[in-house]
Design a protein around this motif. Structure first.
Motif, mmCIF file in Angstrom:
data_model
loop_
_atom_site.group_PDB
_atom_site.id
_atom_site.type_symbol
_atom_site.label_atom_id
_atom_site.label_comp_id
_atom_site.label_asym_id
_atom_site.label_seq_id
_atom_site.Cartn_x
_atom_site.Cartn_y
_atom_site.Cartn_z
ATOM 1 N N LEU A 1 11.900 9.163 -2.645
ATOM 2 C CA LEU A 1 12.190 10.102 -4.302
ATOM 3 C C LEU A 1 10.762 10.841 -4.173
ATOM 4 C CD1 LEU A 1 13.714 9.843 -6.886
ATOM 5 C CD2 LEU A 1 12.249 8.436 -7.214
ATOM 6 N N SER A 2 9.757 10.029 -3.817
ATOM 7 C CA SER A 2 8.803 11.724 -4.144
ATOM 8 C C SER A 2 8.633 12.246 -3.940
ATOM 9 C CB SER A 2 7.521 10.374 -4.197
ATOM 10 O OG SER A 2 6.822 10.550 -3.316
ATOM 11 N N VAL A 3 8.841 12.575 -2.398
ATOM 12 C CA VAL A 3 9.619 13.587 -1.414
ATOM 13 C C VAL A 3 10.070 14.745 -1.831
ATOM 14 C CG1 VAL A 3 9.178 14.659 0.454
ATOM 15 C CG2 VAL A 3 7.746 12.696 0.294
ATOM 16 N N LEU A 4 11.410 14.055 -2.741
ATOM 17 C CA LEU A 4 12.534 15.637 -2.532
ATOM 18 C C LEU A 4 11.755 15.705 -3.932
ATOM 19 C CD1 LEU A 4 15.333 12.984 -2.005
ATOM 20 C CD2 LEU A 4 14.549 15.062 -0.230
ATOM 21 N N VAL A 5 11.430 15.208 -4.989
ATOM 22 C CA VAL A 5 11.144 16.092 -6.291
ATOM 23 C C VAL A 5 10.062 16.940 -5.794
ATOM 24 C CG1 VAL A 5 10.222 15.283 -8.259
ATOM 25 C CG2 VAL A 5 12.271 13.738 -7.624
ATOM 26 N N ALA B 1 0.762 -1.555 -0.004
ATOM 27 C CA ALA B 1 -0.326 0.032 -0.232
ATOM 28 C C ALA B 1 0.927 0.598 0.038
ATOM 29 C CB ALA B 1 -1.063 -0.255 1.028
ATOM 30 N N GLY B 2 1.386 1.193 0.707
ATOM 31 C CA GLY B 2 2.556 2.697 1.244
ATOM 32 C C GLY B 2 3.623 2.414 -0.170
ATOM 33 N N LEU B 3 3.770 1.513 -0.904
ATOM 34 C CA LEU B 3 4.442 2.034 -2.424
ATOM 35 C C LEU B 3 3.495 2.454 -3.228
ATOM 36 C CD1 LEU B 3 7.087 1.105 -4.118
ATOM 37 C CD2 LEU B 3 5.935 -1.182 -4.635
ATOM 38 N N LEU B 4 2.015 1.884 -3.170
ATOM 39 C CA LEU B 4 1.579 2.700 -4.534
ATOM 40 C C LEU B 4 0.928 4.117 -4.192
ATOM 41 C CD1 LEU B 4 -1.127 -0.317 -4.578
ATOM 42 C CD2 LEU B 4 -0.553 0.990 -6.389
ATOM 43 N N TRP B 5 1.119 4.028 -2.672
ATOM 44 C CA TRP B 5 0.972 5.948 -2.011
ATOM 45 C C TRP B 5 2.331 6.967 -2.799
ATOM 46 C CZ3 TRP B 5 4.266 9.610 0.283
ATOM 47 C CH2 TRP B 5 3.586 10.174 0.244
ATOM 48 N N ALA B 6 3.475 6.104 -2.856
ATOM 49 C CA ALA B 6 4.497 6.872 -3.433
ATOM 50 C C ALA B 6 4.286 6.706 -5.332
ATOM 51 C CB ALA B 6 5.659 6.452 -2.905
ATOM 52 N N LEU B 7 4.062 5.838 -5.641
ATOM 53 C CA LEU B 7 3.852 5.986 -7.093
ATOM 54 C C LEU B 7 2.625 6.754 -7.790
ATOM 55 C CD1 LEU B 7 4.025 2.018 -7.721
ATOM 56 C CD2 LEU B 7 5.772 3.595 -8.245
ATOM 57 N N LEU B 8 1.564 6.848 -6.829
ATOM 58 C CA LEU B 8 0.799 7.632 -7.055
ATOM 59 C C LEU B 8 1.317 9.661 -7.151
ATOM 60 C CD1 LEU B 8 -2.563 6.018 -4.892
ATOM 61 C CD2 LEU B 8 -1.837 6.251 -7.807
ATOM 62 N N ARG B 9 1.796 9.571 -6.318
ATOM 63 C CA ARG B 9 2.453 10.920 -5.779
ATOM 64 C C ARG B 9 3.736 11.669 -6.868
ATOM 65 N NH1 ARG B 9 2.938 13.463 -0.607
ATOM 66 N NH2 ARG B 9 4.627 15.593 -1.103
ATOM 67 N N LEU B 10 4.170 11.196 -7.508
ATOM 68 C CA LEU B 10 5.165 10.051 -8.158
ATOM 69 C C LEU B 10 4.630 10.703 -9.339
ATOM 70 C CD1 LEU B 10 7.769 8.237 -8.024
ATOM 71 C CD2 LEU B 10 8.587 10.436 -8.285
#
Length: 495
Positions: free
Chosen positions: A164-168, A111-120
């Motif tokens: 990665l998503s937060v830094l970008v 689920a966390g992986l999906l959150w990060a990919l959706l954010r990216l």
């Protein structure tokens, strides 16, 4: 202590009278869609929990949770992964089952992986693109298999992509929002080092860019160091500074020069290229590889077709700023070079997880494109593509529930030791350690030790078992040979 786990585990189910009631419920409850996704991820992984130790790496993590965290005793090996251990302990203490706790962590990591990919990707869960990405990640074979393994790689991938998503994001914002995102990204990077140190190269390009471009460099460095101290401090106190330094030096030098599968110990570049391609294509995407079932041909074609369609759709319409795409590209190139040269890509496909999960954006975009505009032909193609992809995954997940070849060996050797006669086991040190640490009682001889080989050749009463292709060391023909097997696309170690 013996390693064991619970065989049957409860799962939660979401009930509703019809499709409309589910839709209404999800919209009326804040975060309802995410709650349903988390339940689906955790429930599905619990339902496919494995209750055996599938390889030596898994054994170390199982012992660290079920027995004692001890980096000096390689429970687990350095760098200790204390963040993963702490998260696993949160679920092991109330459940009493380390196998269940690893599956819960795997479900949450999915689920966390999906959150990060959706954010990216810049989209939401309750969109066509978000649902397509959810389906592709949820049913990905390597993601699901790693969600049940006693390993930190999937949670590490989720945190790496979140970092990665937060830094970008920090580079796309201005003022206080940029500074807050930068601080959070650096803190996550510090935690990532204690969760999966080898994933750090993935976040280095945006981290360095943020340090150079976003104001508040001292605060960013401070929070990054704090993220490291949160896990390094307790681990140092628990292990002892000198003992930690000794094991760190031994494991680091050993990784690069002896047992890590790096370019120094596995210098054949063609094998490394083949291992990387196999990890991404066959193990990661369920594509065809020599010896695989014909269904994987259809699955591979589905991934290629939707991936190509997704790339075509994203190329002109993606809208990502060039800096954002460039940073992600730099991260992919740096991490790809790192694992190609310095990780065991020949025998362990789990190292490709960060690259694989970023790649899943393409077939997901292709599936979303097939959904719109409405067409029975297009949606039939979508159903066929997702159906073959999910079928390959479910077959592999079901096979994963049966013991691996080395786990079958462990059961066989245990049966021989119950005969009230002396049993000698001769194999490589890693196999001997795998059996000994699970309290398989026998006299162990190393095929890499000349003195042990001489002892092996002496005629003695009792039973001698040679695990591996070393029977020629006996100077006599074996009385019997047993072969154990598992699908190498479930676990490429010792199939």
């Amino acid at each position: 202590m013996p390693v064991s786990g619970d065989a049957s585990l409860p799962t939660d189910r979401l009930r509703a009278t019809d499709g409309n009631s589910v839709r209404v419920a999800l919209r009326s409850v804040p975060g309802g869609a995410w709650a349903a996704l988390v339940l689906a991820c955790v429930g599905s992984r619990l339902a496919t929990t494995i209750t055996y130790v599938e390889d030596p790496d898994s054994l170390r993590f199982a012992l660290s949770v079920a027995d004692e965290f001890d980096v000096a005793a390689l429970q687990p090996h350095f760098p200790g992964y204390p963040v993963f251990w702490a998260v696993s302990q949160l679920f092991y203490l109330p459940t009493g089952s380390f196998s269940a706790s690893f599956s819960i962590v795997g479900g949450l990591a999915t689920a966390g992986l999906l959150w990060a990919l959706l954010r990216l990707r810049g989209t939401t869960l309750r969109s066509v693109e978000g649902l397509a990405l959810t389906a592709v990640v949820f049913f990905n074979p390597l993601v699901w298999l790693m969600g049940n393994r006693y390993m930190p790689d999937l949670l590490g991938t989720a945190v790496a992509l979140a970092t990665l998503s937060v830094l970008v994001e920090a580079l796309r914002r201005d003022g206080d929002r940029a500074r807050r995102a930068a601080v959070l990204g650096m803190a996550l990077a510090g935690l990532l080092a204690g969760l999966r140190l080898s994933f750090l190269p993935l976040v280095l390009p945006p981290a360095l860019w943020v340090l150079g471009r976003v104001p508040g460099r001292a605060q960013q460095v401070g929070t990054g160091l704090l993220g490291v101290l949160v896990w390094l401090g307790p681990m140092t106190i628990d292990t002892g500074l000198q003992a930690l330094l000794d094991v760190a030096w031994g494991q680091t030098t050993g990784h690069f020069t002896e047992f890590g599968g790096t370019v120094q110990t596995e210098p054949d570049l063609s094998r490394r290229v083949a291992g990387l391609v196999q990890g991404l294509w066959a193990d990661g995407l369920g594509g065809w590889w020599p010896g695989r079932h014909p269904l994987t041909v259809l699955s591979g074609l589905s991934v290629l077709g939707t991936g190509a369609l997704g790339a075509w759709r994203l190329w002109p319409t993606d809208g990502w700023p060039s800096r954002r795409a460039g940073l992600i590209g730099a991260s992919v190139l740096l991490y790809g070079a790192w694992i190609f040269l310095f990780q065991n890509v020949v025998h362990k496909s789990r190292h490709v997880l960060p690259l694989l999960t970023l790649l899943l954006v393409l077939p997901a975009a292709g599936l979303a494109a097939l959904w719109r505009p409405p067409s029975w032909l297009r949606r039939g193609a979508l159903a066929a593509a997702l159906g073959t992809y999910a079928t390959v995954t479910l077959v592999l997940v079901n096979q994963h529930r049966s013991p691996t070849a080395i786990a079958q060996v462990k059961t066989y050797v245990e049966q021989q030791t119950d005969r009230n006669e002396t049993v000698r086991v001769a194999s490589m040190p890693l196999v001997n350690t795998y059996l000994r640490r699970q309290q398989v009682e026998a006299r162990y001889l190393s095929v890499e030790d000349s003195a042990d080989v001489r002892r092996l050749r002496r005629a003695e009463t009792g039973r001698t078992l040679v695990v591996g292709t070393y029977s020629s060391l006996l100077d006599r023909e074996p009385t019997a040979t047993r072969r154990f097997y598992h699908n190498p696309h479930v676990n490429r170690m010792w199939p």
